[in-house]
Design an enzyme around this catalytic site. Structure first.
Site, mmCIF file in Angstrom:
data_model
loop_
_atom_site.group_PDB
_atom_site.id
_atom_site.type_symbol
_atom_site.label_atom_id
_atom_site.label_comp_id
_atom_site.label_asym_id
_atom_site.label_seq_id
_atom_site.Cartn_x
_atom_site.Cartn_y
_atom_site.Cartn_z
ATOM 1 C CB SER A 198 42.430 38.951 44.085
ATOM 2 O OG SER A 198 43.700 38.645 44.582
ATOM 3 C CG HIS A 200 46.642 39.389 47.319
ATOM 4 N ND1 HIS A 200 47.316 40.578 47.266
ATOM 5 C CD2 HIS A 200 46.358 39.058 46.050
ATOM 6 C CE1 HIS A 200 47.442 40.938 45.997
ATOM 7 N NE2 HIS A 200 46.864 40.033 45.235
ATOM 8 C CB THR A 236 46.498 19.351 42.301
ATOM 9 O OG1 THR A 236 46.723 18.213 41.453
ATOM 10 C CG2 THR A 236 46.138 18.878 43.706
ATOM 11 C CB CYS A 323 53.126 51.493 33.639
ATOM 12 S SG CYS A 323 54.166 51.580 32.213
HETATM 13 C C1 LIG Z 1 41.730 45.905 39.963
HETATM 14 C C2 LIG Z 1 42.693 44.771 40.036
HETATM 15 N N1 LIG Z 1 42.562 43.722 39.215
HETATM 16 C C3 LIG Z 1 43.390 42.674 39.253
HETATM 17 C C4 LIG Z 1 44.449 42.627 40.129
HETATM 18 C C5 LIG Z 1 45.364 41.440 40.130
HETATM 19 O O1 LIG Z 1 45.063 40.577 41.189
HETATM 20 P P1 LIG Z 1 46.130 39.489 41.686
HETATM 21 O O2 LIG Z 1 47.208 40.232 42.378
HETATM 22 O O3 LIG Z 1 45.355 38.601 42.608
HETATM 23 O O4 LIG Z 1 46.585 38.747 40.489
HETATM 24 C C6 LIG Z 1 44.641 43.706 41.010
HETATM 25 C C7 LIG Z 1 45.793 43.712 41.930
HETATM 26 O O5 LIG Z 1 46.326 44.733 42.274
HETATM 27 C C8 LIG Z 1 43.738 44.796 40.971
HETATM 28 O O6 LIG Z 1 43.874 45.851 41.788
#
Ligand SMILES: Cc1ncc(COP(=O)(O)O)c(C=O)c1O
Length: 386
Positions: A198, A200, A236, A323
């Site tokens: 990911s 970001h 796209t 959570c």
């Molecule tokens: C271990 C892990 N997997 C998946 C994700 C999800 O990623 P995204 O925010 O790009 O959907 C995160 C985000 O915090 C993460 O820490």
């Protein structure tokens, strides 16, 4: 404000922002269009794919651009489950996965699949032996995260992957979202079939990511449509996001391992400072962890209260005690490592990034010490007047 929440997301690098802006302006063509603007856009995507492939040590054709970690995880797990359900309906994963894996597995259980959630030790680490024990003749997929997002514990994915190589029909997925660029991992050596990334989390744009999919591996697409991304992910392409992610990868490569050593130094400074505060318990283990995460509990003080008190003093951190759906439930990850409810409900995650300095860490420790002392004396008074 001092930002210590880099595991949640990182501030995009100014060069990434500029790349995204320029891409939006100059490369607005649809990469599938045959005309000049389309061809130019297609070139940008091709270059970004080459950057991503070089970074991950794979072929460009093994890179699928997605909308981020959540989509990559969903595509990998559901894609395998749908494609190979006639071969078997059993999945092995761990108790400490991110909801983007854990809840996908729960969903699949509701659809007739069976899932083994392998436990972890006191440090939040799964063992190869427990994964081996969980395997069944009908296992089609093993999914283990690389770095845990709450504790920072590194999982033995290379060890598990190497062992799994003897079962070519059992696919191996790794959620590498927290580990990318921070903890070395060779996809090929570890025998990984699918890996989630990911942007970001490494100063790239949000809403864009990668699913590495081993060449020749067939999975069912979640999104049907125009057949983009080799038919695995129609839609796209998010060209500005993809270009921005490639820029973020290049910047990360330029910084190299030195930045991780620096982060580790800051994390150890933080650990030593917090260890000295009465009433604080450090949940992140001493060794075998990513350089950027430190998880701490302050039993008797609610994590949310501490987060707000620290924010008032100019520090932004996270609580992982609740959570999202059940506010009063302690973290599944922390309870999995045997931490009691009170301790889990009072846990904070401090996650470091490029912009943080030793001075900021020092200031944070002072602020935390004051907040803990104040809140504890307030709680004492409150219980005394009851
Ligand atoms: C271990 C892990 N997997 C998946 C994700 C999800 O990623 P995204 O925010 O790009 O959907 C995160 C985000 O915090 C993460 O820490």
């Amino acid at each position: 404000m001092i930002y210590f929440d880099n595991s949640a997301t990182t501030p995009p690098h100014p060069d990434v922002i500029e790349t995204v802006r320029r891409a939006m302006e100059a490369y607005y063509g649809n990469p599938s269009s045959l005309h000049q603007k389309g061809v130019e856009a297609e070139q940008v995507i091709k270059q970004a794919r080459a950057v991503a492939a070089q970074f991950l040590g794979c072929k460009p054709s093994e890179i699928i651009f997605t909308s981020g970690g959540t989509e990559s995880n969903n595509t990998a797990i559901k894609g395998v489950a749908l494609q190979y359900q006639t071969r078997g309906k059993h999945i092995v994963t761990t108790q400490i996965e991110h909801p983007a894996v854990y809840d996908v597995c729960k969903q699949l259980e509701g659809l007739g699949f069976s899932v083994t959630y392998v436990p972890v030790d006191r440090e939040g680490r799964v063992s190869l032996e427990d994964v081996q024990r969980a395997m069944r003749p009908d296992t089609i997929l093993v999914s283990v995260m690389h770095v845990n997002n709450e504790l920072g514990t590194i999982q033995p994915v290379a060890e598990i992957g190497k062992w799994l190589k003897q079962f070519p029909k059992v696919l191996f997925h790794v959620d590498a979202v927290q580990g990318v660029g921070k903890v070395p991992l060779s996809i090929k050596e570890a025998g990984i079939d699918l890996l989630s990334v990911s942007a970001h989390k490494f100063y790239g744009p949000r809403g864009v990511g990668i699913l590495y999919k081993r060449e020749g591996l067939i999975i069912q697409p979640l999104l049907m449509g125009g057949g983009q991304e080799s038919g695995v992910r129609s839609g796209t392409e998010n060209l500005p996001g993809i270009a921005g992610m490639a820029k973020a990868i290049r910047l990360m490569q330029e910084l190299g391992a030195a930045e991780n050593t620096r982060l580790e130094g800051l994390r150890e400074q933080l650990r030593a400072g917090i260890a000295d505060i009465e009433g604080c318990i450090i949940n992140t283990p001493q060794t075998g962890t990513a350089p950027h995460i430190l998880n701490v509990s302050v039993p008797g003080v609610k994590a949310e209260v501490l987060v707000h008190a620290l924010e008032e003093r100019g520090f932004l951190i996270s609580t992982k005690s609740a959570c999202s759906s059940k506010a009063d439930e302690p973290s599944r990850v922390l309870t999995s490592i045997g931490i009691d409810r009170d301790c889990a409900l009072s846990s904070l995650r401090v996650s470091l990034g490029r912009e943080n300095t030793a001075e900021q860490v020092g200031q944070f420790v002072v602020a935390l010490r004051e907040c803990v002392a104040q809140l504890r004396s307030y709680m004492k008074q409150k219980s005394g007047t009851r």
